[in-house]
Design an enzyme around this catalytic site. Structure first.
Site, PDB file in Angstrom:
ATOM      1  N   GLY A   1      -7.747   1.089   6.209  1.00 31.31           N
ATOM      2  CA  GLY A   1      -7.930  -0.301   6.667  1.00 31.31           C
ATOM      3  C   GLY A   1      -8.754  -1.043   5.785  1.00 31.31           C
ATOM      4  O   GLY A   1      -9.501  -0.554   5.063  1.00 31.31           O
TER       5      GLY A   1
ATOM      6  N   GLU B   1       1.982  10.069  -4.182  1.00 31.62           N
ATOM      7  CA  GLU B   1       0.499  10.677  -4.852  1.00 31.62           C
ATOM      8  C   GLU B   1       0.716  12.054  -5.008  1.00 31.62           C
ATOM      9  O   GLU B   1       1.067  12.905  -3.921  1.00 31.62           O
ATOM     10  CB  GLU B   1      -0.672  10.237  -3.965  1.00 31.62           C
TER      11      GLU B   1
ATOM     12  N   HIS C   1      -4.838   5.934  11.223  1.00 27.09           N
ATOM     13  CA  HIS C   1      -3.771   6.261  10.186  1.00 27.09           C
ATOM     14  C   HIS C   1      -4.094   6.019   8.736  1.00 27.09           C
ATOM     15  O   HIS C   1      -3.400   6.581   7.695  1.00 27.09           O
ATOM     16  CB  HIS C   1      -2.499   5.167  10.556  1.00 27.09           C
TER      17      HIS C   1
ATOM     18  N   ASN D   1       0.849  -1.219   0.123  1.00 24.40           N
ATOM     19  CA  ASN D   1      -0.038   0.041  -0.046  1.00 24.40           C
ATOM     20  C   ASN D   1       0.930   1.379   0.017  1.00 24.40           C
ATOM     21  O   ASN D   1       0.354   2.505   0.204  1.00 24.40           O
ATOM     22  CB  ASN D   1      -1.072  -0.039   1.204  1.00 24.40           C
TER      23      ASN D   1
END
Lengths: 476, 144
Positions: A402, A206, A399, A202
C-alpha cells in the site's frame, strides 16, 4: 486515523459498530500503529461498504488498507443473493483479477550471480513492459472468445505453458461462468494486441531470492529454501478489464435508483446479484478474470523461454497464482449454516486454509500459498492460508504494502535515475522504459510490507512462510 | 459576472494511491479541456506531444459529473486502443452530450517516455462546479 473511533476486540482487530445506514459492523485488522497511519478515508469507505444491501457479517479491511475507489483498497465484503445482495463494479476495481504468480527456478543465488546482468537484459528485451508495449499475439474474434472462456487453459492449448501449471492457479486456470457476449467491442479492441504484456504502474516481473524461512514445514511443501531463486509476476487483465470496469461502473451508477439502492458514494456503484445488470457484470467480470489468467500464463511462457537462453535446459515450475481484485462465489459458514456468498476482494488475497476442497492435493495440509507482492526494490512474502481466517475475513489476507506517499509527491521527491543507481549499489537491477515511472514507484513511497505481513500473521489472516528479496526487477 | 480574464489552467491533486486531475476555466467546456490536458500530463511532458493526429469524440451522460468521467474515459479508450497521446482539445457540450476533437500523436516510447498507463477515470473526488467568481472546476481521480 484516531483509534478512539473503534472498539478494540484484540491486538489486531478494530471494530466500528453499525450506526446510521450501516447494516453490519466494519472491522479493520491492523495494529495500533498501522491504524493510526491509515487515512480517515478508509474509515469512511469501509463504513459506506457496510451500508450496501445484502452484506453479510461485516465489511473488512486488511492491514494494508488504503484510500481506494468506493471500497478501500484492502477491502473484503461478502453478499448473500437471498438477502438482496449486490455485486459492485467498484468493489472489484478497474484492474479485474490483477494478481501475483511465483515460479520456481531450481537455481540458487550462487548459480545466478555470474549471469545476473545477462538475465536482466534478456528478460527486459523479451517481456513487453510499460505504456504502448504490444504483445506478440494478435487476437482475432475467434481466439478472443476462446481466451475469455478458457483463461490460462486457453493459453495452454495455444502452446503457452505446461499442463501441471493449471492446478497451481486459482480456479484451476479457468474461471467458470464467463460470458464473453457481455464483453463490449471496446474492451476487446483494447485487448487485441495486449496479451502477454505487463502494463505499467506497480506491475512488474521480478527475479527474487528466498531470504528467510519462517515456517519450515510449509516452506518445504511450497518448495522454498533459503537462497533459492524464484520469479514473480504481478499484473492483471490489462485494457480489457479496465474497460469492463469503466463501462459497468457508469451503468451501475446510473441504474442504482431503479434498483432502490442508495449509494453513499457513486463509486460504490452496484446492482443486485439477481438482477439482469448484476448477472451481466458477473459474466463480463469472469471473462476478465480469464483474461488476467491467460495474460499471466503467456508472460510465464515468455519468461521461461528467456531464462532458458541463459540457463539452457532449466525448468520453471509454478508455485501458485493468486488474484487480488475479484468477486467470487464461495461457500462460507454463517451462523452454523453453509451459505453461497459473493465475496468481493478489492486489493485482498484469497487465503484458503488447510483442507479446503478447492486446493490442489499438494497444499491440502498446509493451506493455500498467499503471495504478497512488495513494491520495486522491497521484499515480498509468501504466506499460507489458515483455518482461522475463514471466521475472521472469509479466508482473506492482505495483498501488498500500500502506498504511503502519492505519485505526485514521489515524482517530486525522487529522481528515477538516482533510484536505479542506489538500488544497483544494493545489488538490485532495475530495468524500466520510464524513469519517471521508477520515481513514482520509489520503495519509500510505500508502507513497510514487513509490518503489514507481520500484522496479517498475528491477526491469523495468513501465516508467514518465507521472505523474498528482489534481485532483478523489470518494471512496467 | 463572467470572469473571462482568467486563463484556463490545470493542476494535479493528491490521492493516496493515484492522481487527481483538475481543470479550472471560464467555461465548462474549457474546464473539461483542461482536465484532459492534466490527464495527459500524468503520462508525459505536454511539450513532447505534437498535434499531427486528430480524433473525434462523442459521449453522453445524464449529468455533468458523469459527463466528465465519460469524456475522460473516451479519451483513455482512444489512448489505449489507438496508442495515442493528446495535448489539445476542442470541446462542445450541449446539455447531456459532448462532442470534441482531440489532437495528438502516436505514442513514441523514445520521445515521450510515458510514465504510466491510465486504467480509467473514477467517481472519486468527482466534482464539476462553478466557483464564486463564475469560473468552472472539473475534477476527478484517475486510476493508474
Amino acid at each position: 486515523m484516531d483509534t478512539r473511533q473503534f472498539i478494540q476486540r484484540d491486538e489486531t482487530c478494530w471494530e466500528i459498530q453499525p450506526k446510521g445506514p450501516m447494516r453490519v459492523p466494519a472491522v479493520i485488522y491492523a495494529d495500533a500503529q498501522l491504524l493510526e497511519a491509515m487515512d480517515q478515508k478508509v474509515y469512511e469507505q469501509l463504513t459506506n461498504v457496510a451500508t450496501l444491501p445484502g452484506i453479510v457479517e461485516a465489511a473488512y479491511a486488511m492491514p494494508d488498507a488504503h484510500w481506494g475507489y468506493g471500497f478501500p483498497i484492502g477491502g473484503v465484503a461478502a453478499f448473500d443473493p437471498d438477502q438482496g445482495g449486490v455485486v459492485s463494479a467498484g468493489g472489484v476495481g478497474f484492474d479485474i483479477s490483477c494478481g501475483v504468480r511465483t515460479l520456481h527456478t531450481g537455481l540458487t543465488m550462487d548459480q545466478l550471480q555470474p549471469h545476473k546482468q545477462a538475465l536482466a537484459d534478456v528478460l527486459y528485451r523479451t517481456v513487453p513492459a510499460g505504456v504502448g508495449s504490444k504483445g506478440r499475439i494478435h487476437l482475432n474474434h475467434e481466439n478472443m472468445h476462446g481466451m475469455l472462456i478458457g483463461g490460462a487453459k486457453w493459453a495452454l492449448e495455444q502452446g503457452f505453458g505446461e499442463e501441471q501449471d493449471m492446478e497451481r492457479i486459482e480456479e484451476h486456470g479457468c474461471m467458470a461462468g464467463a460470458e464473453p457476449h457481455y464483453v463490449s467491442a471496446k474492451a476487446r479492441e483494447r485487448q487485441k494486441d495486449e496479451m502477454g504484456t505487463l502494463g505499467s504502474g506497480n506491475h512488474y516481473l521480478e527475479v527474487q531470492r528466498v531470504a528467510e524461512i519462517f515456517d519450515r514445514d510449509a516452506a518445504k511443501t511450497f518448495g522454498l529454501r533459503v537462497d533459492d531463486v524464484v520469479i514473480t509476476i504481478h499484473c492483471g487483465s490489462r485494457g480489457l478489464g479496465h474497460q469492463i470496469g469503466t463501462e459497468f461502473l457508469k451503468e451501475m451508477a446510473m441504474s442504482a435508483a431503479q434498483y432502490n439502492i442508495v449509494l453513499p458514494d457513486r463509486e460504490l456503484a452496484c446492482a443486485p446479484l439477481n438482477s439482469p445488470l448484476g448477472k451481466k457484470y458477473l459474466g463480463a467480470m469472469r471473462a476478465a478474470i480469464n483474461c488476467a489468467l491467460a495474460n499471466r500464463q503467456i508472460i510465464t511462457h515468455i519468461a521461461r523461454q528467456a531464462v532458458a537462453t541463459v540457463f539452457p535446459g532449466i525448468h520453471l515450475g509454478l508455485l501458485y497464482d493468486v488474484s487480488h481484485n475479484t468477486c467470487k462465489v464461495e461457500q462460507h459458514t454463517i451462523d452454523g449454516h453453509k451459505k453461497e456468498l459473493y465475496v468481493h476482494r478489492k486489493g485482498a488475497t484469497r487465503a484458503f486454509g488447510p483442507g479446503h476442497p478447492d486446493l490442489p492435493p499438494a497444499f491440502k495440509e498446509v493451506g493455500q500459498p498467499v503471495l504478497i507482492g512488495g513494491s520495486m526494490g522491497t521484499s515480498s512474502y509468501v504466506l499460507c492460508g489458515t483455518k482461522e481466517s475463514e471466521q475472521r475475513s472469509f479466508s482473506s489476507a492482505c495483498h501488498g504494502a500500500g502506498r504511503a506517499m502519492s505519485r505526485t509527491q514521489a515524482s517530486k521527491h525522487w529522481q528515477g535515475r538516482t533510484l536505479v543507481d542506489q538500488l544497483a549499489a544494493r545489488g538490485i537491477i532495475i530495468r524500466s522504459p520510464s524513469m519517471r515511472g521508477v520515481a513514482e514507484e520509489a520503495p519509500e513511497a510505500y508502507k513497510d510490507v514487513s509490518i503489514v505481513v507481520d500484522v496479517a500473521d498475528r491477526a491469523g489472516l495468513a501465516r508467514k512462510v518465507a521472505k523474498l528479496e528482489p534481485v532483478i526487477c523489470i518494471k512496467g | 459576472m463572467k470572469n473571462k480574464s482568467i486563463t484556463p489552467r490545470w493542476e494535479h491533486f493528491e490521492h493516496e494511491a493515484d492522481i487527481g486531475i483538475r481543470g479550472i476555466a471560464p467555461t465548462l467546456e474549457q474546464a473539461f479541456e483542461q482536465a484532459a490536458i492534466a490527464m495527459t500530463a500524468t503520462v508525459t511532458h505536454l511539450d513532447s506531444v505534437s498535434t499531427s493526429k486528430v480524433i473525434s469524440i462523442y459521449c453522453e451522460a445524464p449529468d455533468t459529473e458523469l459527463l466528465l468521467v465519460s469524456w475522460l474515459n473516451e479519451l483513455i479508450y482512444e489512448m489505449s486502443a489507438q496508442g495515442v497521446l493528446f495535448n489539445r482539445f476542442e470541446v462542445v457540450i450541449d446539455d447531456d452530450t459532448l462532442s470534441a476533437m482531440a489532437y495528438g500523436e502516436a505514442v513514441d516510447r523514445q520521445k515521450h517516455h510515458p510514465a504510466v498507463e491510465i486504467k480509467g477515470a473514477t467517481f472519486t473526488e468527482l466534482r464539476v462546479y462553478q466557483q464564486a467568481d463564475d469560473t468552472w472546476v472539473a475534477q476527478c481521480v484517475i486510476d493508474v
